[in-house]
Design a protein around this motif. Structure first.
Motif, short mmCIF file in Angstrom:
data_model
loop_
_atom_site.label_atom_id
_atom_site.label_comp_id
_atom_site.label_asym_id
_atom_site.label_seq_id
_atom_site.Cartn_x
_atom_site.Cartn_y
_atom_site.Cartn_z
N GLY A 26 47.83 24.32 44.80
CA GLY A 26 46.85 23.56 44.05
C GLY A 26 47.07 22.05 44.12
N ASP A 31 42.67 25.32 44.38
CA ASP A 31 43.36 26.60 44.31
C ASP A 31 42.42 27.78 44.12
OD1 ASP A 31 45.69 28.10 44.43
OD2 ASP A 31 46.04 27.99 42.28
N ASP A 32 41.13 27.50 43.98
CA ASP A 32 40.17 28.60 43.84
C ASP A 32 39.21 28.65 45.03
OD1 ASP A 32 38.76 26.28 43.34
OD2 ASP A 32 37.77 27.04 41.54
N ASN A 33 39.58 27.97 46.13
CA ASN A 33 38.73 27.92 47.30
C ASN A 33 39.46 28.54 48.49
OD1 ASN A 33 37.48 26.94 49.76
ND2 ASN A 33 36.30 25.55 48.46
N LYS A 86 36.56 36.80 43.99
CA LYS A 86 36.03 35.46 44.24
C LYS A 86 37.03 34.44 43.72
CE LYS A 86 31.97 37.03 45.57
NZ LYS A 86 31.97 37.53 46.88
N GLY A 87 36.92 33.21 44.19
CA GLY A 87 37.70 32.11 43.66
C GLY A 87 39.19 32.37 43.62
N GLN A 88 39.79 32.08 42.47
CA GLN A 88 41.23 32.19 42.29
C GLN A 88 41.75 33.60 42.58
OE1 GLN A 88 43.41 29.56 41.13
NE2 GLN A 88 44.89 31.00 41.93
N ASP A 89 40.99 34.62 42.22
CA ASP A 89 41.42 36.00 42.46
C ASP A 89 41.52 36.28 43.96
OD1 ASP A 89 41.56 36.54 39.74
OD2 ASP A 89 39.48 37.23 39.66
N ASP A 92 44.61 34.38 45.30
CA ASP A 92 45.85 35.07 44.92
C ASP A 92 46.07 36.33 45.75
OD1 ASP A 92 46.38 33.14 43.00
OD2 ASP A 92 45.62 34.34 41.33
#
Length: 107
Positions: A26, A31-33, A86-89, A92
């Motif tokens: 991040g 961090d969510d892309n 989606k995103g952060q998930d 990760d």
């Protein structure tokens, strides 16, 4: 120092740095892309000698039967990740897959 020993030491140092970058991703990208994290990982690998991702695509094909086609590792990862993430998930989940590879191939 022998050439093989030097290369091994450089790879170990690069792996340690890579793991630190991933744990603080991040700081470098959103961090969510997922696309930005793909770029970060690909860029770090391109700047590393020897390659940190050497064998990653092949490992994905072995470990995840849903990977299909002659695509690069980014497309294979997208095929693996559940569509609802989606995103952060999604980021990760990708980092978890990448860490599994590093733990399997580089430890």
């Amino acid at each position: 120092m022998e050439t093989n020993t030097l290369a091994s030491e450089m790879k170990k140092n690069n792996l340690e740095k890579f793991r630190r970058v991933l744990s603080r991703r991040g700081m470098y990208v959103a961090d969510d892309n997922l696309d930005q994290v793909f770029g970060l990982v690909g860029g770090f690998d391109a700047a590393s000698d020897p390659s940190i991702l050497d064998g990653f695509r092949e490992w994905l094909l072995e470990e995840y039967p849903q990977c299909d086609g002659p695509f690069g590792w980014t497309t294979s990862v997208i095929q693996i990740l559940p569509k609802e993430l989606k995103g952060q998930d999604a980021v990760d989940a990708f980092v978890d897959i990448l860490m599994q590879f590093l733990d399997t191939r580089h430890n």
